[in-house]
Design a protein around this motif. Sequence first.
Motif: not given
Length: 256
Positions: A73-85
Amino acid sequence: MRRGTRGLILAAGRGSRLGRLTSRRPKALVPLAGKPLIAHQLDSFREAGVHPVAVVSGYLGGQLRDLGVDLFENPEWSRTQMVRSLACAAPWLREGPTVISYGDVICAPSVLRRLAECEEEIAVACDLEWRRLWEARFDDPLADAETFRFAPDGSVAEIGHRPRRIAEIEAQYMGLFRLTPEGWRRIEQRLARWGRRETDGLDVTTLLDRLIEDDVRVAAVPVRGGWIEVDRPGDLELYERWIREGKSFLSACTRR
């Protein structure tokens, strides 16, 4: 194919360009030809022999729990881009070579197999005949395309910039790449050096281009068609029309 090649689908984003189609479901569950986009992806991974497969979720991620795959899970999906995922799946990437796909891309099994067979640390699939798909999707083939240039040795020399002319696009990146654990280690080292604030805003092509600038080899795996991208309602309408006309949405833009 090397034994143990696994898959990862980055499906954390909402897909806001699809409007109401993603108001109550993640983009990965938008239907095409009677089944969700991610179901097409999982079928292709399975047929290509790329397994197991994990998914990085985010927006309305609870709806992806019944897929029968490992979830990150990327809990910060709304403020981050795909590299964070991508980084959210670091344990998966450290364990073995992995073919990674964007959640809105569907590729033929033959494309996945070809990428999985590449033994380079970092490799990207690219379409030499990208204009067939872009000219079907856009009035201007430069619309939404990115630069892609080959180095003399066939690796990637440039990726992800906004092109001014067609000549700057020798192929098109397909939202599909492969990392070995060593390749991911090289990326992790640089993400740690750049810092969280900077890396949260990175998309994959910017990451790849920065790696190239840092003298990290990014291999290219050229193909000719055999994939689609779903970014706007018009894309779905196009592919559904192809199906009504008796065409496969994965082969309509492929040289025969």
